[in-house]
Design a protein around this motif. Structure first.
Motif, short mmCIF file in Angstrom:
data_model
loop_
_atom_site.label_atom_id
_atom_site.label_comp_id
_atom_site.label_asym_id
_atom_site.label_seq_id
_atom_site.Cartn_x
_atom_site.Cartn_y
_atom_site.Cartn_z
N ARG A 1 0.84 -1.22 0.00
CA ARG A 1 0.00 0.00 0.00
C ARG A 1 0.86 1.26 0.00
O ARG A 1 0.56 2.23 -0.70
N ALA A 2 1.94 1.25 0.78
CA ALA A 2 2.85 2.40 0.81
C ALA A 2 3.52 2.58 -0.55
O ALA A 2 3.69 3.72 -1.02
N TRP B 1 2.23 1.71 -3.50
CA TRP B 1 1.21 2.27 -4.39
C TRP B 1 1.05 3.77 -4.15
O TRP B 1 0.93 4.55 -5.09
N HIS B 2 1.04 4.14 -2.88
CA HIS B 2 0.92 5.57 -2.54
C HIS B 2 2.06 6.38 -3.16
O HIS B 2 1.82 7.43 -3.76
N MET B 3 3.27 5.87 -3.01
CA MET B 3 4.43 6.59 -3.55
C MET B 3 4.38 6.67 -5.07
O MET B 3 4.67 7.72 -5.65
N ASN C 1 1.77 6.58 -7.02
CA ASN C 1 0.72 7.52 -7.42
C ASN C 1 1.11 8.96 -7.12
O ASN C 1 0.84 9.86 -7.92
N LYS C 2 1.74 9.19 -5.99
CA LYS C 2 2.12 10.54 -5.59
C LYS C 2 3.13 11.14 -6.57
O LYS C 2 3.08 12.32 -6.88
N ARG D 1 6.19 1.71 -8.75
CA ARG D 1 5.64 0.91 -7.65
C ARG D 1 6.56 -0.22 -7.23
O ARG D 1 6.79 -0.43 -6.04
N TYR E 1 2.45 2.07 8.33
CA TYR E 1 2.17 2.66 7.03
C TYR E 1 2.60 4.13 7.00
O TYR E 1 3.29 4.56 6.08
N THR E 2 2.22 4.88 8.03
CA THR E 2 2.57 6.30 8.09
C THR E 2 4.08 6.50 8.12
O THR E 2 4.62 7.31 7.36
N VAL F 1 5.67 5.52 4.67
CA VAL F 1 5.44 6.55 3.65
C VAL F 1 6.33 7.75 3.91
O VAL F 1 6.91 8.32 2.98
N THR G 1 9.09 8.89 1.27
CA THR G 1 8.99 10.25 0.73
C THR G 1 10.30 10.99 0.92
O THR G 1 10.81 11.63 -0.01
#
Length: 119
Positions: free
Chosen positions: A34-35, A37-39, A41-42, A51, A83-84, A87, A91
């Protein structure tokens, strides 16, 4: 005092201390995915990280950073905090690399500048 002998098997001391025990936990692997995917997409518009690369970076970060792994074992933290934190670390890593890249010129740009100067 524990002394870690670093041989050619490891590139850094962090890798020598890596703990991959989380790799058999599907819930933890889902958080890393999930992390990732977040990265992806970001940073999709800048193509800074894909990914698959973010997923691999996330696995390495989790294996080499005890503060990330403590989220798995501590009932006060949990997978949401993992997760937090993951990410945030991804980042920071991506933004730092992008900043360094933006300060450098490609070989093609350097060649074009030299040719324009008559070299």
């Amino acid at each position: 005092m524990n002394i870690i002998e670093i041989t050619n098997a490891y590139e850094t001391a962090e890798e020598a201390r890596a703990d991959w025990s989380f790799a058999s936990d599907p819930e933890v692997l889902k958080v890393v995915e999930r992390a990732a995917w977040h990265m992806a997409n970001k940073y999709d518009s800048s193509r800074t990280i894909e990914r698959e690369d973010a997923y691999q970076e996330g696995l390495v970060l989790l294996a080499t950073h005890p503060r990330l792994r403590e989220c798995i074992t501590s009932p006060d933290l949990g997978l949401g905090v993992l997760y937090t934190r993951l990410v945030q670390r991804l980042t920071h890593k991506v933004e730092t690399e992008a900043k360094h890249r933006s300060g450098t010129k490609s070989w093609e740009v350097n060649q074009a500048q030299l040719e324009a100067q008559g070299y």
